[in-house]
Scaffold this motif. Structure first.
Motif, mmCIF file in Angstrom:
data_model
loop_
_atom_site.group_PDB
_atom_site.id
_atom_site.type_symbol
_atom_site.label_atom_id
_atom_site.label_comp_id
_atom_site.label_asym_id
_atom_site.label_seq_id
_atom_site.Cartn_x
_atom_site.Cartn_y
_atom_site.Cartn_z
ATOM 1 N N THR A 55 -14.709 56.408 -22.477
ATOM 2 C CA THR A 55 -15.855 57.195 -22.943
ATOM 3 C C THR A 55 -16.214 56.718 -24.346
ATOM 4 O OG1 THR A 55 -15.361 59.175 -21.684
ATOM 5 C CG2 THR A 55 -16.434 59.510 -23.773
ATOM 6 N N TYR A 56 -17.506 56.642 -24.638
ATOM 7 C CA TYR A 56 -17.963 56.260 -25.987
ATOM 8 C C TYR A 56 -18.933 57.321 -26.502
ATOM 9 C CZ TYR A 56 -16.034 51.735 -24.735
ATOM 10 O OH TYR A 56 -15.183 50.734 -24.345
ATOM 11 N N ASN A 57 -18.689 57.789 -27.727
ATOM 12 C CA ASN A 57 -19.646 58.697 -28.366
ATOM 13 C C ASN A 57 -20.706 57.875 -29.101
ATOM 14 O OD1 ASN A 57 -18.341 60.975 -27.536
ATOM 15 N ND2 ASN A 57 -17.468 61.497 -29.527
ATOM 16 N N ILE A 58 -21.955 58.360 -29.010
ATOM 17 C CA ILE A 58 -23.077 57.684 -29.690
ATOM 18 C C ILE A 58 -23.775 58.722 -30.565
ATOM 19 C CG2 ILE A 58 -25.189 56.328 -29.367
ATOM 20 C CD1 ILE A 58 -24.379 55.901 -26.432
ATOM 21 N N GLY A 59 -23.970 58.392 -31.843
ATOM 22 C CA GLY A 59 -24.642 59.373 -32.713
ATOM 23 C C GLY A 59 -25.363 58.692 -33.844
ATOM 24 N N GLY A 60 -26.182 59.453 -34.545
ATOM 25 C CA GLY A 60 -27.014 58.891 -35.596
ATOM 26 C C GLY A 60 -26.426 59.030 -36.986
ATOM 27 N N ASN A 61 -25.303 59.785 -37.105
ATOM 28 C CA ASN A 61 -24.748 60.087 -38.421
ATOM 29 C C ASN A 61 -25.866 60.646 -39.307
ATOM 30 O OD1 ASN A 61 -22.749 60.267 -40.274
ATOM 31 N ND2 ASN A 61 -22.909 58.147 -40.993
ATOM 32 N N ASN A 62 -26.606 61.608 -38.734
ATOM 33 C CA ASN A 62 -27.886 62.020 -39.321
ATOM 34 C C ASN A 62 -28.133 63.498 -39.008
ATOM 35 O OD1 ASN A 62 -30.586 61.771 -40.347
ATOM 36 N ND2 ASN A 62 -31.301 61.532 -38.240
ATOM 37 N N GLU A 63 -27.422 64.351 -39.749
ATOM 38 C CA GLU A 63 -27.480 65.791 -39.451
ATOM 39 C C GLU A 63 -28.621 66.478 -40.201
ATOM 40 O OE1 GLU A 63 -23.750 68.007 -39.699
ATOM 41 O OE2 GLU A 63 -22.729 66.077 -39.711
ATOM 42 N N TRP A 64 -29.333 67.310 -39.472
ATOM 43 C CA TRP A 64 -30.426 68.080 -40.074
ATOM 44 C C TRP A 64 -30.389 69.527 -39.592
ATOM 45 C CZ3 TRP A 64 -34.428 66.576 -43.407
ATOM 46 C CH2 TRP A 64 -34.363 65.233 -43.801
ATOM 47 N N ARG A 65 -30.581 70.460 -40.538
ATOM 48 C CA ARG A 65 -30.843 71.851 -40.121
ATOM 49 C C ARG A 65 -32.259 71.879 -39.540
ATOM 50 N NH1 ARG A 65 -30.432 76.484 -44.231
ATOM 51 N NH2 ARG A 65 -32.086 75.249 -45.148
ATOM 52 N N ASN A 66 -32.460 72.669 -38.484
ATOM 53 C CA ASN A 66 -33.778 72.684 -37.828
ATOM 54 C C ASN A 66 -34.901 72.988 -38.816
ATOM 55 O OD1 ASN A 66 -32.570 72.172 -35.374
ATOM 56 N ND2 ASN A 66 -32.438 74.333 -34.792
ATOM 57 N N ILE A 67 -34.672 73.959 -39.710
ATOM 58 C CA ILE A 67 -35.743 74.364 -40.612
ATOM 59 C C ILE A 67 -36.122 73.219 -41.563
ATOM 60 C CG2 ILE A 67 -34.136 75.525 -42.244
ATOM 61 C CD1 ILE A 67 -37.742 76.617 -41.426
ATOM 62 N N ASP A 68 -35.129 72.470 -42.018
ATOM 63 C CA ASP A 68 -35.430 71.343 -42.925
ATOM 64 C C ASP A 68 -36.176 70.240 -42.186
ATOM 65 O OD1 ASP A 68 -34.086 72.702 -44.927
ATOM 66 O OD2 ASP A 68 -32.147 71.813 -44.388
ATOM 67 N N LEU A 69 -35.768 70.023 -40.943
ATOM 68 C CA LEU A 69 -36.426 69.001 -40.126
ATOM 69 C C LEU A 69 -37.889 69.381 -39.872
ATOM 70 C CD1 LEU A 69 -36.835 66.754 -38.095
ATOM 71 C CD2 LEU A 69 -35.199 67.824 -36.606
ATOM 72 N N VAL A 70 -38.136 70.654 -39.540
ATOM 73 C CA VAL A 70 -39.516 71.084 -39.257
ATOM 74 C C VAL A 70 -40.366 70.962 -40.530
ATOM 75 C CG1 VAL A 70 -40.945 73.071 -38.579
ATOM 76 C CG2 VAL A 70 -38.854 72.556 -37.313
ATOM 77 N N LYS A 71 -39.770 71.276 -41.679
ATOM 78 C CA LYS A 71 -40.532 71.139 -42.939
ATOM 79 C C LYS A 71 -40.859 69.671 -43.228
ATOM 80 C CE LYS A 71 -39.129 75.372 -45.236
ATOM 81 N NZ LYS A 71 -38.219 76.001 -46.200
ATOM 82 N N LEU A 72 -39.898 68.795 -42.947
ATOM 83 C CA LEU A 72 -40.148 67.361 -43.160
ATOM 84 C C LEU A 72 -41.285 66.880 -42.245
ATOM 85 C CD1 LEU A 72 -39.453 64.556 -44.314
ATOM 86 C CD2 LEU A 72 -37.600 64.391 -42.636
ATOM 87 N N LEU A 73 -41.242 67.337 -40.986
ATOM 88 C CA LEU A 73 -42.311 66.959 -40.046
ATOM 89 C C LEU A 73 -43.663 67.456 -40.526
ATOM 90 C CD1 LEU A 73 -41.254 67.581 -36.331
ATOM 91 C CD2 LEU A 73 -42.171 65.475 -37.317
ATOM 92 N N CYS A 74 -43.684 68.689 -41.052
ATOM 93 C CA CYS A 74 -44.944 69.257 -41.565
ATOM 94 C C CYS A 74 -45.491 68.369 -42.689
ATOM 95 C CB CYS A 74 -44.722 70.672 -42.113
ATOM 96 S SG CYS A 74 -44.449 71.891 -40.820
#
Ligand code: NAD
Ligand code: TYD
Length: 353
Positions: A247-266
């Motif tokens: 098994t291999y885990n794949i990730g972005g090493n890129n954690e975001w709280r939803n609210i911060d992500l939505v603000k960045l998108l805005c």
């Protein structure tokens, strides 16, 4: 033409599957790629219109739960590899209708494994069943820590439970029948062709139309976001270099709280749409939380990096800008997929409750 490999890619008309197909058909003209997809609401052949004329690409309209039909396709093409992405994939829908997730993700995977066993059992050399799964099988993290390949399974939604069950079936076929398998468990993907029921494309679409931006709970849940083309590259790497039974885990090493992500998108969209700074953020609306909402996912992908040499390539802000540009340049795509059935889903999920 004699092909080096004939690969069935299930779920190839969906978000991640279409990116995997695009990468493989272009990079490996000597591989024949057969897209096996039932074309549910999430499957869209338009996702592949730029490559569907290539000679090494074929589409077959089939349901993975229909073992007879899958057997027929094995007879017709002699697949030596299956990359299995077909699934019901959205947590909120799994809360509304868990049994359809059990059917496709559990019974469908079992049927597919069974077909592989029947067709390959005399000769497993050069054969591979590659199962695409999710980090959600590991459950929910607190504020710290990461999921590794050793983390115990602890799924908490009908979606993640059905994916966990499918992972277990894959490993059962490996241990019991020696079926050559490999599994990867990936974090949240983002990018073009993502169906607008998931957080990022839903928010992009709503910002564009000046509609409320429904953030669940307090927006404090954390996800680890990966550019979908980096996921496709990881799948290419594991397909060629992964060890059987691993098994291999794949990730972005890129954690975001939803609210911060939505603000960045805005902020990105205010810029792209020429709106005054801060205008789109006013659309943020906190709504009732998802039942059993997992707090945090974060992947430790060091095994994949150390053993197979894969790393994410794209910085998140750049990836989000490219994603926003794609949605703004492909209005017809989004208008088509949000007409009809989507409106009914949206009303049930966001308006009626
Ligand atoms: P998606 O919902 O966009 O696409 C799913 C595809 O599967 C669609 O084309 C659909 O038509 C097809 N399909 C569904 N039921 C089928 C059936 N019975 N027979 C044949 N085809 C069927 O999903 P996605 O986001 O592209 O996810 C693909 C895979 O990757 C899934 O297995 C999912 O669990 C996994 N995954 C997704 C993410 C993510 O962030 N989206 C992250 C990790 C893992
Ligand atoms: P989603 O894209 O559904 O992925 P998953 O639940 O598989 O991680 O959701 C990502 C996060 O965004 C998750 O914490 C739920 C949250 N979310 C919202 O706050 N509002 C929404 O409208 C959606 C779809 C998700």
């Amino acid at each position: 033409m004699e092909y080096q490999k004939t690969i069935a890619i299930t779920g190839g008309a969906g978000f991640i599957g279409s990116h995997v197909i695009r990468l493989l058909v272009k990079k490996y003209p000597a591989y024949r790629i057969v897209n096996v997809d039932a074309l549910t609401y999430a499957g869209n052949l338009e996702n592949l219109k730029d490559i569907d004329q290539l000679p090494n690409y074929i589409f077959e309209h089939a349901d993975i739960c229909d073992e007879r039909h899958i057997d027929e396709l094995f007879g017709k093409y002699g697949f030596n590899t299956v990359i299995h992405l077909a699934a019901e994939s959205h947590v909120d829908r799994s809360i509304m209708d868990p049994l359809s997730f059990v059917k496709t993700n559990v019974l469908g995977t079992a049927a597919l494994l069974n077909s592989c066993r029947k067709h390959w059992r005399d000769n497993y050399s050069d054969k591979l069943f590659y199962h695409i799964s999710t980090d959600e099988v590991y459950g929910s993290l607190g504020e710290t820590g990461f999921f590794t390949e050793e983390t115990s399974y602890d799924p908490r939604s009908p979606y993640s439970a059905s994916k966990a069950a499918s992972d277990h079936l894959v490993m059962a076929y490996y241990h019991t029948y020696n079926l050559p398998v490999v599994i990867s468990n990936c974090s949240n993907n983002y990018g073009s062709h993502h169906f607008p029921e998931k957080l990022i494309p839903l928010m992009i679409n709503n910002i564009k139309h000046n509609k409320p931006l429904p953030v669940y709970g307090k927006g404090e849940n954390v996800r680890d976001w990966l550019w979908v083309e980096d996921h496709a590259r990881a799948i290419d790497t594991i397909l060629h270099k992964g060890k059987i039974g691993e098994t291999y885990n794949i990730g972005g090493n890129n954690e975001w709280r939803n609210i911060d992500l939505v603000k960045l998108l805005c902020a990105i969209m205010d810029d792209s749409l020429g709106r005054p700074k801060g205008q789109s953020e006013r659309l943020i609306t906190f709504v009732k939380d998802r039942s059993g909402h997992d707090l945090r996912y974060a992947i430790d992908a060091s095994k994949l990096k150390k053993e197979l040499g894969w790393e994410p390539s794209l910085q998140f802000e750049e990836g989000l800008k490219r994603t926003v540009d794609w949605y703004l340049q492909n209005e017809e795509w989004i208008d088509r997929v949000t007409s009809g059935q989507y409106q009914q889903y949206y009303a049930e999920q966001y308006v009626k409750r």
